[in-house]
Design a protein around this motif. Sequence first.
Motif, short mmCIF file in Angstrom:
data_model
loop_
_atom_site.label_atom_id
_atom_site.label_comp_id
_atom_site.label_asym_id
_atom_site.label_seq_id
_atom_site.Cartn_x
_atom_site.Cartn_y
_atom_site.Cartn_z
N PHE A 15 5.35 -17.87 4.19
CA PHE A 15 4.70 -17.11 3.14
C PHE A 15 3.22 -16.91 3.46
CE2 PHE A 15 8.38 -18.83 0.96
CZ PHE A 15 8.78 -17.78 0.14
N ARG A 16 2.77 -15.68 3.26
CA ARG A 16 1.37 -15.33 3.50
C ARG A 16 0.78 -14.75 2.22
NH1 ARG A 16 -1.34 -10.48 5.11
NH2 ARG A 16 0.65 -9.39 4.88
N ARG A 17 -0.26 -15.38 1.71
CA ARG A 17 -0.92 -14.85 0.52
C ARG A 17 -1.79 -13.66 0.92
NH1 ARG A 17 -4.82 -18.09 -3.77
NH2 ARG A 17 -5.21 -16.30 -5.12
N THR A 18 -1.77 -12.60 0.12
CA THR A 18 -2.52 -11.41 0.48
C THR A 18 -2.99 -10.67 -0.76
OG1 THR A 18 -2.40 -9.30 1.66
CG2 THR A 18 -0.39 -10.04 0.59
N THR A 19 -4.10 -9.95 -0.63
CA THR A 19 -4.56 -9.06 -1.68
C THR A 19 -4.24 -7.61 -1.33
OG1 THR A 19 -6.75 -8.94 -0.65
CG2 THR A 19 -6.43 -10.59 -2.38
N ARG A 20 -3.67 -7.39 -0.12
CA ARG A 20 -3.29 -6.05 0.33
C ARG A 20 -1.85 -6.08 0.82
NH1 ARG A 20 -8.57 -3.71 3.64
NH2 ARG A 20 -10.06 -3.86 1.91
N PRO A 21 -0.90 -6.05 -0.09
CA PRO A 21 0.51 -6.11 0.31
C PRO A 21 0.90 -4.92 1.17
CG PRO A 21 0.25 -6.47 -2.06
CD PRO A 21 -1.06 -6.00 -1.55
N ARG A 22 1.84 -5.15 2.07
CA ARG A 22 2.31 -4.08 2.95
C ARG A 22 3.07 -3.01 2.18
NH1 ARG A 22 3.94 -8.69 6.04
NH2 ARG A 22 6.05 -8.37 5.25
N ARG A 23 3.90 -3.44 1.23
CA ARG A 23 4.81 -2.51 0.56
C ARG A 23 4.35 -2.10 -0.84
NH1 ARG A 23 10.16 -4.54 -0.47
NH2 ARG A 23 10.68 -2.35 -0.80
N PHE A 24 3.22 -2.61 -1.29
CA PHE A 24 2.76 -2.34 -2.65
C PHE A 24 1.29 -1.92 -2.64
CE2 PHE A 24 6.30 -5.21 -2.99
CZ PHE A 24 6.97 -4.86 -4.16
N TYR A 40 1.09 -3.11 -9.66
CA TYR A 40 1.61 -2.99 -8.30
C TYR A 40 2.56 -1.79 -8.25
CZ TYR A 40 -0.18 -7.71 -7.77
OH TYR A 40 -1.01 -8.80 -7.75
N GLU A 41 2.36 -0.95 -7.25
CA GLU A 41 3.21 0.23 -7.07
C GLU A 41 3.86 0.16 -5.70
OE1 GLU A 41 2.91 5.13 -7.19
OE2 GLU A 41 1.15 3.88 -7.55
N VAL A 42 5.17 0.30 -5.68
CA VAL A 42 5.91 0.26 -4.42
C VAL A 42 5.57 1.47 -3.58
CG1 VAL A 42 8.20 0.23 -3.35
CG2 VAL A 42 7.80 -1.05 -5.45
N LEU A 43 5.21 1.24 -2.33
CA LEU A 43 4.89 2.33 -1.40
C LEU A 43 6.16 2.72 -0.66
CD1 LEU A 43 1.52 0.94 0.00
CD2 LEU A 43 1.84 2.67 -1.78
N SER A 44 6.92 3.63 -1.25
CA SER A 44 8.20 4.02 -0.66
C SER A 44 8.55 5.42 -1.11
CB SER A 44 9.31 3.06 -1.10
OG SER A 44 10.57 3.58 -0.77
N PRO A 45 9.10 6.23 -0.21
CA PRO A 45 9.53 7.58 -0.60
C PRO A 45 10.72 7.56 -1.55
CG PRO A 45 10.23 7.09 1.63
CD PRO A 45 9.31 5.98 1.22
N GLU A 46 11.36 6.39 -1.70
CA GLU A 46 12.53 6.27 -2.57
C GLU A 46 12.16 5.77 -3.97
OE1 GLU A 46 15.15 3.70 -0.51
OE2 GLU A 46 15.50 5.10 1.14
N ARG A 47 10.91 5.93 -4.37
CA ARG A 47 10.49 5.48 -5.69
C ARG A 47 11.29 6.18 -6.79
NH1 ARG A 47 4.13 6.14 -4.88
NH2 ARG A 47 4.98 8.00 -3.89
N THR A 48 11.61 5.44 -7.82
CA THR A 48 12.45 5.97 -8.91
C THR A 48 11.63 6.50 -10.07
OG1 THR A 48 12.56 3.83 -10.05
CG2 THR A 48 14.22 4.27 -8.35
#
Length: 287
Positions: A15-24, A40-48
């Motif tokens: 586990f790595r604590r972060t303030t800049r998530p890869r996917r959010f 937090y917003e998911v960074l994905s083209p498949e967002r619903t």
Amino acid sequence: MPDYRSVPENSLRQFRRTTRPRRFRAAERILPSGLLLKEYEVLSPERTGRSLFFFTDPHIRFQPTHNFFSSAGPGSWTGTQWIGTALREALAMTHPDYLLFGGDLVTYTVCYPAAMEMMASLKAPGGCFAVPGNWDKRRRKWLPFREIERAFEQAGWQLLVNAEASDGTLLVYGTDDYKIGIPRIYPSRTDAVFRVLLTHNPDTVAELPPEEFEKFDLALCGHTHGGQIRLPGFGALRASSRYWKRFEYGFYERKSGPSALLVSSGIGTTWIPVRILCPPEAVLVRF
């Protein structure tokens, strides 16, 4: 779930604590009520276009809870007075599709009527889901847990104890409490676009085998209160975890996979009714 005594240290270091998530995409703002909202917003083209609102650990009591040197929140509050108003305002502003609760509703059993009245006032079109915390399970000494379950049901909440709920878009799997219970992850019967593990204590997630945790996009936890008392540059003076400060507060990613863990500081207090540099917060996730 493995026996915690056999969890290897290198597993925890994944586990790595972060303030800049890869996917959010992460942000925060203070709402008019003073509640700190972590977004937090998911960074994905498949967002619903859907969203969920998560809050935890209100620990409702009829004595004052004090909040010192914080960027958000009132100086003090009692009972459901400020908490209920702040949560209803947040829901009116954010319009989430789902509402999730991470446990530890009350400090004293006598607070249940007021607490359940507050919970019944919180609504979301996609459903309201909760898990028990250790303080909820502890109340069994004075009130059978079945009565607590019934109270949640009557307030419009589905209490998930090693069980799942899904509408095809969101799957929520809720576990039993880590300290006073037996959390288990059973094979899922449904597929969903976004999969959430809802559990009160982050130690539950820390001890999951990678193949079980990777079934979920995000785990939502509370329990630690962010330490309640935090120092600049150091963080929590105390964290209620077997691993002390490793999972005290914040956003964590597994280095080897896409799954993430979010530990919220919640709203209330336990060991002393004081928060210092640790404002009460809630979480909004858009997926």
